[in-house]
Design a protein around this motif. Structure first.
Motif, PDB file in Angstrom:
ATOM      1  N   ARG A  61       0.847  -1.196   0.000  1.00 46.29           N
ATOM      2  CA  ARG A  61       0.000   0.000   0.000  1.00 46.29           C
ATOM      3  C   ARG A  61       0.881   1.244   0.000  1.00 46.29           C
ATOM      4  NH1 ARG A  61      -5.261   1.211   2.448  1.00 46.29           N
ATOM      5  NH2 ARG A  61      -5.373  -1.007   2.989  1.00 46.29           N
ATOM      6  N   GLY A  62       0.450   2.318  -0.681  1.00 44.43           N
ATOM      7  CA  GLY A  62       1.258   3.533  -0.686  1.00 44.43           C
ATOM      8  C   GLY A  62       0.583   4.669  -1.419  1.00 44.43           C
ATOM      9  N   TYR A  63       1.369   5.672  -1.776  1.00 39.76           N
ATOM     10  CA  TYR A  63       0.853   6.844  -2.473  1.00 39.76           C
ATOM     11  C   TYR A  63       1.967   7.456  -3.313  1.00 39.76           C
ATOM     12  CZ  TYR A  63       3.357   9.644   0.998  1.00 39.76           C
ATOM     13  OH  TYR A  63       4.338  10.206   1.783  1.00 39.76           O
ATOM     14  N   VAL A  64       1.564   8.296  -4.267  1.00 38.52           N
ATOM     15  CA  VAL A  64       2.500   9.051  -5.094  1.00 38.52           C
ATOM     16  C   VAL A  64       2.163  10.527  -4.951  1.00 38.52           C
ATOM     17  CG1 VAL A  64       3.340   9.501  -7.435  1.00 38.52           C
ATOM     18  CG2 VAL A  64       2.747   7.166  -6.748  1.00 38.52           C
ATOM     19  N   THR A  65       3.189  11.344  -4.785  1.00 40.61           N
ATOM     20  CA  THR A  65       3.020  12.790  -4.754  1.00 40.61           C
ATOM     21  C   THR A  65       3.771  13.391  -5.934  1.00 40.61           C
ATOM     22  OG1 THR A  65       2.859  12.842  -2.339  1.00 40.61           O
ATOM     23  CG2 THR A  65       3.395  14.912  -3.439  1.00 40.61           C
ATOM     24  N   ALA A  66       3.056  14.139  -6.791  1.00 31.84           N
ATOM     25  CA  ALA A  66       3.672  14.830  -7.926  1.00 31.84           C
ATOM     26  C   ALA A  66       3.804  16.306  -7.580  1.00 31.84           C
ATOM     27  CB  ALA A  66       2.835  14.654  -9.185  1.00 31.84           C
ATOM     28  N   TYR A  67       5.013  16.855  -7.752  1.00 35.74           N
ATOM     29  CA  TYR A  67       5.256  18.244  -7.359  1.00 35.74           C
ATOM     30  C   TYR A  67       6.509  18.756  -8.066  1.00 35.74           C
ATOM     31  CZ  TYR A  67       8.850  16.277  -4.272  1.00 35.74           C
ATOM     32  OH  TYR A  67       9.942  15.615  -3.782  1.00 35.74           O
ATOM     33  N   ALA A  68       6.825  20.015  -7.821  1.00 36.02           N
ATOM     34  CA  ALA A  68       8.021  20.630  -8.395  1.00 36.02           C
ATOM     35  C   ALA A  68       8.865  21.221  -7.281  1.00 36.02           C
ATOM     36  CB  ALA A  68       7.643  21.718  -9.399  1.00 36.02           C
ATOM     37  N   GLY A  69      10.185  21.169  -7.462  1.00 37.88           N
ATOM     38  CA  GLY A  69      11.094  21.813  -6.509  1.00 37.88           C
ATOM     39  C   GLY A  69      11.169  21.072  -5.193  1.00 37.88           C
ATOM     40  N   SER A  70      11.473  21.816  -4.141  1.00 36.15           N
ATOM     41  CA  SER A  70      11.581  21.241  -2.798  1.00 36.15           C
ATOM     42  C   SER A  70      11.159  22.309  -1.792  1.00 36.15           C
ATOM     43  CB  SER A  70      13.023  20.788  -2.530  1.00 36.15           C
ATOM     44  OG  SER A  70      13.910  21.888  -2.595  1.00 36.15           O
ATOM     45  N   PRO A  71      10.760  21.900  -0.591  1.00 37.69           N
ATOM     46  CA  PRO A  71      10.641  20.523  -0.100  1.00 37.69           C
ATOM     47  C   PRO A  71       9.413  19.821  -0.649  1.00 37.69           C
ATOM     48  CG  PRO A  71       9.816  22.027   1.546  1.00 37.69           C
ATOM     49  CD  PRO A  71      10.352  22.883   0.424  1.00 37.69           C
ATOM     50  N   LYS A  72       9.329  18.522  -0.404  1.00 36.47           N
ATOM     51  CA  LYS A  72       8.160  17.753  -0.815  1.00 36.47           C
ATOM     52  C   LYS A  72       6.950  18.174   0.011  1.00 36.47           C
ATOM     53  CE  LYS A  72       7.303  13.612   0.739  1.00 36.47           C
ATOM     54  NZ  LYS A  72       5.865  13.744   1.130  1.00 36.47           N
ATOM     55  N   PRO A  73       5.813  18.463  -0.651  1.00 37.46           N
ATOM     56  CA  PRO A  73       4.614  18.844   0.116  1.00 37.46           C
ATOM     57  C   PRO A  73       4.010  17.637   0.830  1.00 37.46           C
ATOM     58  CG  PRO A  73       4.100  18.688  -2.213  1.00 37.46           C
ATOM     59  CD  PRO A  73       5.590  18.509  -2.101  1.00 37.46           C
ATOM     60  N   ALA A  74       3.292  17.902   1.914  1.00 35.42           N
ATOM     61  CA  ALA A  74       2.635  16.837   2.684  1.00 35.42           C
ATOM     62  C   ALA A  74       1.270  16.540   2.088  1.00 35.42           C
ATOM     63  CB  ALA A  74       2.516  17.251   4.144  1.00 35.42           C
ATOM     64  N   THR A  75       1.259  16.145   0.821  1.00 36.95           N
ATOM     65  CA  THR A  75       0.026  15.859   0.094  1.00 36.95           C
ATOM     66  C   THR A  75       0.214  14.564  -0.689  1.00 36.95           C
ATOM     67  OG1 THR A  75       0.768  17.150  -1.823  1.00 36.95           O
ATOM     68  CG2 THR A  75      -0.531  18.306  -0.147  1.00 36.95           C
ATOM     69  N   SER A  76      -0.865  14.102  -1.325  1.00 34.81           N
ATOM     70  CA  SER A  76      -0.770  12.922  -2.181  1.00 34.81           C
ATOM     71  C   SER A  76      -1.510  13.176  -3.482  1.00 34.81           C
ATOM     72  CB  SER A  76      -1.346  11.689  -1.478  1.00 34.81           C
ATOM     73  OG  SER A  76      -2.721  11.867  -1.198  1.00 34.81           O
ATOM     74  N   THR A  77      -1.050  12.534  -4.546  1.00 35.20           N
ATOM     75  CA  THR A  77      -1.693  12.629  -5.851  1.00 35.20           C
ATOM     76  C   THR A  77      -2.474  11.364  -6.163  1.00 35.20           C
ATOM     77  OG1 THR A  77       0.120  14.046  -6.629  1.00 35.20           O
ATOM     78  CG2 THR A  77      -1.300  13.063  -8.306  1.00 35.20           C
TER      79      THR A  77
END
Length: 454
Positions: free
Chosen positions: A221-237
């Motif tokens: 089980r898991g999730y993928v987060t798509a984003y740009a730059g850093s830091p990684k946001p505390a969200t999921s895609t």
């Protein structure tokens, strides 16, 4: 079962409404800038079970249906925002949504297992006659639904910042074959960096892309987060389960180096696939209906201390903004709504709450399986959106904001406030984004959920 009677009743309502409609009820029909987003009241425009928008018949194996997503509309349409749902598939497979009359692209919009109802938001260019085609990539029959939440004005004007330039869907990433990244599954808590700017028709100065992200063959089980730059946001895609394929649409900002990052949050491995169907022109948006990207942030989470899940068959009003009139700069928000820890199977409907519950769905879920779905939704004048829990069990809501649709002029300020009309568009946008950054730093502490039972 009772839940089936609820679903049947809502579908019957949708059919009755659709038959009587001669045009899509557009909330802002005067947007003539190509690539600008027009919000509409959510409306079911396709349902093969009842003959809405097409013949009353299942879609055959490897078959294609074509329908008109904006019936009676005279405004030129370049692309449409749809929630497409696969219903009662007989075998595992996928759906591909694309402009009618155009070649079938090597891309997919949603993947399904036998008997599962699976939705996903799609932003697709229209084709011949303003129509859209859907291909059934499976060996069995399937019913298909489509609900419209908005459309992009037709034409291409690359001088307007934040306007959408739709593209035929194209695969940018597939770790199964080494496309866009090494040929291997994404490992536990790993980062896959994908170059998108300057690749396959996306210009080097694009601000964001319309990306469908798919996780396939996961071992945990898991999730993928798509984003740009850093830091990684505390969200999921995308949220996924072992050995199941899950996809979700995201409007993803592009980093200064022209890349997008995909974080795989799991103790196992999964293959990652990404298809792009359009991009947004770079620069600072200052035109009504244009897209304003932001670093994703969590606006609401009912699992937090002091909150509670939504009860069966209830409507929850989720406060995304405060009553500060500065937020009237946004006519709509791009949100990723996750149904977390549902007790039974059902669906969600997300809308602005200014009308009665629409007969559409924005997400479908199974018991004990988290399911995420993107939606572009207008914001109620009081700063809220509404979510209906169409199930006979409790479900938690997690709402992540990934972007905004610019509002100029601010025709309807928040309740009890006065619109700022004397300042420039750039100043209004800068002011609103500064307040958004303050909200994102405090996560969901400003949000409120008022739940009423239907």
């Amino acid at each position: 079962m009772k839940i089936r009677s609820v679903l049947t009743a809502l579908t019957a309502t949708a059919m009755a409404v659709s038959v009587s409609i001669v045009s899509v009820p557009v909330a802002h029909a005067d947007l003539t800038t190509p690539g600008s987003f027009n919000t509409v009241h959510p409306l079911r425009v396709l349902d093969t079970r009842y003959g809405i928008g097409t013949t009353k018949a299942v879609l055959a194996a490897h078959g294609t249906l074509t329908f008109q997503p904006t019936p009676g509309l005279t405004t030129p349409v370049g692309a449409v925002a749809l929630t497409v749902t696969a219903v009662n598939p007989k075998t595992l497979g996928y759906l591909t949504v694309y402009g009618a009359g155009r070649p079938l692209p090597l891309a997919s919009n949603l993947n399904f297992q036998i008997g599962e109802n699976v939705p996903n938001m799609v932003i697709t260019p229209v084709g011949t006659g303003g129509r859209v085609s859907i291909y059934n990539g499976s060996l069995g029959t399937i019913d298909v639904l489509a609900d419209i939440s908005g459309f992009y004005t037709g034409g291409t004007n690359t001088a307007v910042s934040g306007s959408l330039v739709p593209m035929a869907p194209r695969r940018f990433l597939d770790t199964r074959i080494g496309l866009g990244a090494p040929k291997r599954p994404a490992g536990p808590n790993s980062l896959t960096v994908l170059k998108v700017a300057g690749v396959n028709g996306v210009p080097v100065d694009a601000s964001s892309v319309v990306m469908n992200v798919t996780a396939e063959g996961a071992t945990a089980r898991g999730y993928v987060t798509a984003y740009a730059g850093s830091p990684k946001p505390a969200t999921s895609t995308v949220n996924y389960l072992p050995h199941k394929t899950r996809a979700n649409l995201a409007l993803v900002p592009i980093g200064p180096d022209g890349t997008i990052s995909l974080f795989n949050g799991t103790l196992g491995t999964t293959a990652l696939i990404a298809d792009i169907s359009g991009y947004f022109v770079g620069g600072s948006p200052a035109t009504d209906g244009t897209f304003v990207p932001t670093t994703p942030y969590r606006a609401f989470d009912s699992r937090e201390a002091g909150r509670r899940p939504a009860g069966a068959l209830t409507i929850s009003r989720i406060g995304l903004f405060t009553s500060d009139p500065v937020f009237s700069a946004f006519k709509a928000v791009v949100v990723n709504v996750t149904a977390a820890e549902p007790q039974t199977y059902g669906f969600l409907t997300t809308w602005d709450g200014t009308t009665q519950l629409p007969s559409v769905s924005s997400n479908n879920f199974q018991a004990n399986q988290d399911s995420a779905g993107a939606v572009i939704v207008p914001v109620n004048p009081d700063g809220t959106i509404s979510i209906y829990n169409g199930s006979y069990g409790n479900v938690n809501y997690v709402v992540d904001i990934t972007g905004f649709v610019f509002n100029l002029p601010a025709a309807t300020p928040f309740a009890g406030t006065t619109a700022k009309t004397s300042v420039s568009a750039a100043a209004r946008l800068a002011d609103a984004l500064a307040k958004v950054r303050q909200l994102s730093r405090t996560t969901s502490s400003v949000a409120v959920s008022v739940t009423t039972t239907r």
